[in-house]
Design an enzyme around this catalytic site. Structure first.
Site, PDB file in Angstrom:
ATOM      1  N   LYS A 112       0.821  -1.216   0.000  1.00  0.00           N
ATOM      2  CA  LYS A 112       0.000   0.000   0.000  1.00  0.00           C
ATOM      3  C   LYS A 112       0.851   1.260   0.000  1.00  0.00           C
ATOM      4  CE  LYS A 112      -4.356  -1.811   1.496  1.00  0.00           C
ATOM      5  NZ  LYS A 112      -5.345  -2.008   2.537  1.00  0.00           N
ATOM      6  N   LYS A 199      -2.671  -9.886  -7.156  1.00  0.00           N
ATOM      7  CA  LYS A 199      -4.001 -10.430  -6.843  1.00  0.00           C
ATOM      8  C   LYS A 199      -5.126  -9.509  -7.329  1.00  0.00           C
ATOM      9  CE  LYS A 199      -4.626  -8.397  -2.294  1.00  0.00           C
ATOM     10  NZ  LYS A 199      -5.130  -8.468  -0.949  1.00  0.00           N
ATOM     11  N   LYS A 202      -9.839  -4.922  -4.822  1.00  0.00           N
ATOM     12  CA  LYS A 202     -10.830  -3.849  -4.856  1.00  0.00           C
ATOM     13  C   LYS A 202     -10.186  -2.529  -5.192  1.00  0.00           C
ATOM     14  CE  LYS A 202     -12.862  -5.392  -0.769  1.00  0.00           C
ATOM     15  NZ  LYS A 202     -12.866  -4.977   0.593  1.00  0.00           N
TER      16      LYS A 202
HETATM   17  P1  AMP Z   1     -10.353  -7.336   1.216  1.00  0.00           P
HETATM   18  O1  AMP Z   1     -10.793  -7.209  -0.198  1.00  0.00           O
HETATM   19  O2  AMP Z   1      -8.920  -6.995   1.393  1.00  0.00           O
HETATM   20  O3  AMP Z   1     -11.272  -6.660   2.205  1.00  0.00           O
HETATM   21  O4  AMP Z   1     -10.420  -8.901   1.546  1.00  0.00           O
HETATM   22  C1  AMP Z   1     -11.553  -9.582   2.051  1.00  0.00           C
HETATM   23  C2  AMP Z   1     -11.331 -11.084   2.008  1.00  0.00           C
HETATM   24  O5  AMP Z   1     -11.214 -11.546   0.661  1.00  0.00           O
HETATM   25  C3  AMP Z   1     -10.047 -11.557   2.709  1.00  0.00           C
HETATM   26  O6  AMP Z   1     -10.290 -12.789   3.362  1.00  0.00           O
HETATM   27  C4  AMP Z   1      -9.082 -11.748   1.588  1.00  0.00           C
HETATM   28  O7  AMP Z   1      -8.091 -12.709   1.885  1.00  0.00           O
HETATM   29  C5  AMP Z   1      -9.984 -12.244   0.465  1.00  0.00           C
HETATM   30  N1  AMP Z   1      -9.438 -11.859  -0.835  1.00  0.00           N
HETATM   31  C6  AMP Z   1      -9.244 -10.588  -1.281  1.00  0.00           C
HETATM   32  N2  AMP Z   1      -8.719 -10.589  -2.526  1.00  0.00           N
HETATM   33  C7  AMP Z   1      -8.589 -11.904  -2.879  1.00  0.00           C
HETATM   34  C8  AMP Z   1      -8.100 -12.564  -4.046  1.00  0.00           C
HETATM   35  N3  AMP Z   1      -7.686 -11.881  -5.091  1.00  0.00           N
HETATM   36  N4  AMP Z   1      -8.100 -13.918  -4.058  1.00  0.00           N
HETATM   37  C9  AMP Z   1      -8.553 -14.618  -2.984  1.00  0.00           C
HETATM   38  N5  AMP Z   1      -9.024 -14.055  -1.861  1.00  0.00           N
HETATM   39  C10 AMP Z   1      -9.038 -12.716  -1.789  1.00  0.00           C
END
Ligand code: AMP
Ligand code: TRP
Length: 330
Positions: A112, A199, A202
């Site tokens: 980040k 990855k 968002k």
């Molecule tokens: P976040 O988008 O960072 O709030 O992540 C929310 C949940 O989604 C967490 O458990 C992350 O590990 C999972 N997650 C986010 N991006 C990915 C991705 N590209 N592949 C698999 N899991 C993801």
């Protein structure tokens, strides 16, 4: 007694297939077996600037996504992090037993902050972004959670939660359950459609990075059509072809078919046909979810969040009372 699981998603940006396949889908599968708590982590979301009006909408949207994805409020508890003040309170105490070095080494933090980690750059980063993993540890430790189902990217943060639980217990006496991560190999890391080295996220600037859960069929078709592919035209499941491998992984997860089987089905058909079929499968996969999403009212969501808060508040209060006593507060 049933073991407890806890997980959360930030109400920032738009939720995507990575969130669904890496996290939420697993929660739905686990909720019958475990006492389950799913949080909308709005305190985490404000570690990046958020527009207040939009944040409010996103909190409701994420809760709706939980319900539409199959989180059953009869089985699980859903709630908003900022509505239980003990999260921030416990975080402060855990702050005092965390080394800054433990925070600076976090991959998510480094990502980040960006490539230019000069001293000046680091000095201008908000403290909230650095301290983010301590808040996550507080979320988990507050409820004596046994398992934390997340995508692979969160493993380092859960390791810190484990360290802090042990450290606090050693210093002040047995207080916290030491949590375990729970990562399913499948879906643990869905990569960006525009760059298979990073990855799906968002916060990636381009919308062509991700399939969002609320995308229309046309948007899904367009994004899959534009997804990068590897040099050559073979459809093979191999590390040499990371872009196709990622698309095959997605195809595999949503159709419950082995990726090598899918690769062999499309062997001689070329990317165009492969992508058309993949887009069709994603549209079909998301359609019942999207229908349920649009049928769920804001009033229903707000009621479930209120119930969740009421259920958890007394647990959080009890734990914080114990923590404060151990630390020596009167
Ligand atoms: P976040 O988008 O960072 O709030 O992540 C929310 C949940 O989604 C967490 O458990 C992350 O590990 C999972 N997650 C986010 N991006 C990915 C991705 N590209 N592949 C698999 N899991 C993801
Ligand atoms: N940091 C997690 C993410 O971005 C979200 C999160 C906050 C979380 N608190 C948590 C996940 C507690 C699991 C448990 O994905």
């Amino acid at each position: 007694m049933q073991k407890t699981i806890f997980s959360g998603v930030q109400p920032s940006g738009n939720l995507h297939l990575g969130n669904y396949l890496g996290a939420i889908r697993n929660w739905v599968a686990m909720q019958k077996k475990y006492s389950s708590i799913f949080c909308i982590v709005d305190l985490h979301a404000i570690t990046a600037p958020q527009d207040p009006k939009q944040l409010k909408e996103k909190i409701i949207e994420v809760a709706k996504i939980y319900l539409a994805a199959g989180i059953d409020p009869e089985e699980s508890t859903i709630f908003v992090q900022s509505q239980i003040p003990q999260h921030a309170e416990l975080m402060w105490i855990l702050n005092t037993i965390t080394k800054t070095g433990e925070l600076y080494k976090m991959t998510q933090f480094k990502d980040k902050v960006g490539a230019s980690k000069t001293k000046e750059n680091l000095l201008s980063v908000d403290a909230g972004l650095l301290n983010y993993p301590i808040l996550m540890a507080a979320d988990i430790l507050l409820y004596d959670v046994h398992l934390v189902p997340v995508g692979e990217d969160q493993l380092q943060h859960i390791e810190l939660a484990r360290t802090l639980a042990r450290r606090f217990n050693d210093r002040f006496g047995e207080t916290f359950t030491v949590p375990e991560p729970y990562v399913l190999k499948e879906g643990m890391r869905i990569m960006g459609l525009d760059n298979p080295a990073k990855k799906m996220s968002k916060s990636a600037p381009s919308k062509y990075n991700r399939i969002e859960l609320l995308d229309s069929p046309d948007e899904i078709r367009e994004k899959i059509r534009k997804a990068v592919t590897d040099s050559g035209s073979a459809i093979e499941y191999s590390d040499e072809q990371p872009a196709i491998k990622n698309l095959l992984n997605i195809f595999s997860l949503i159709t419950n078919t082995h990726p090598k089987k899918i690769a062999s089905n499309f062997e001689d058909q070329g990317y165009k046909k492969f992508k058309e079929d993949l887009a069709g499968s994603i549209i079909e996969f998301l359609s019942p979810f999207q229908k349920k999403y649009h049928e769920t009212s804001d009033a229903e969501v707000l009621m479930q969040l209120k119930n969740g808060k009421e259920k958890l508040l007394s647990i959080a209060e009890k734990k914080i009372k114990e923590v404060k006593k151990k630390v020596g507060f009167i």
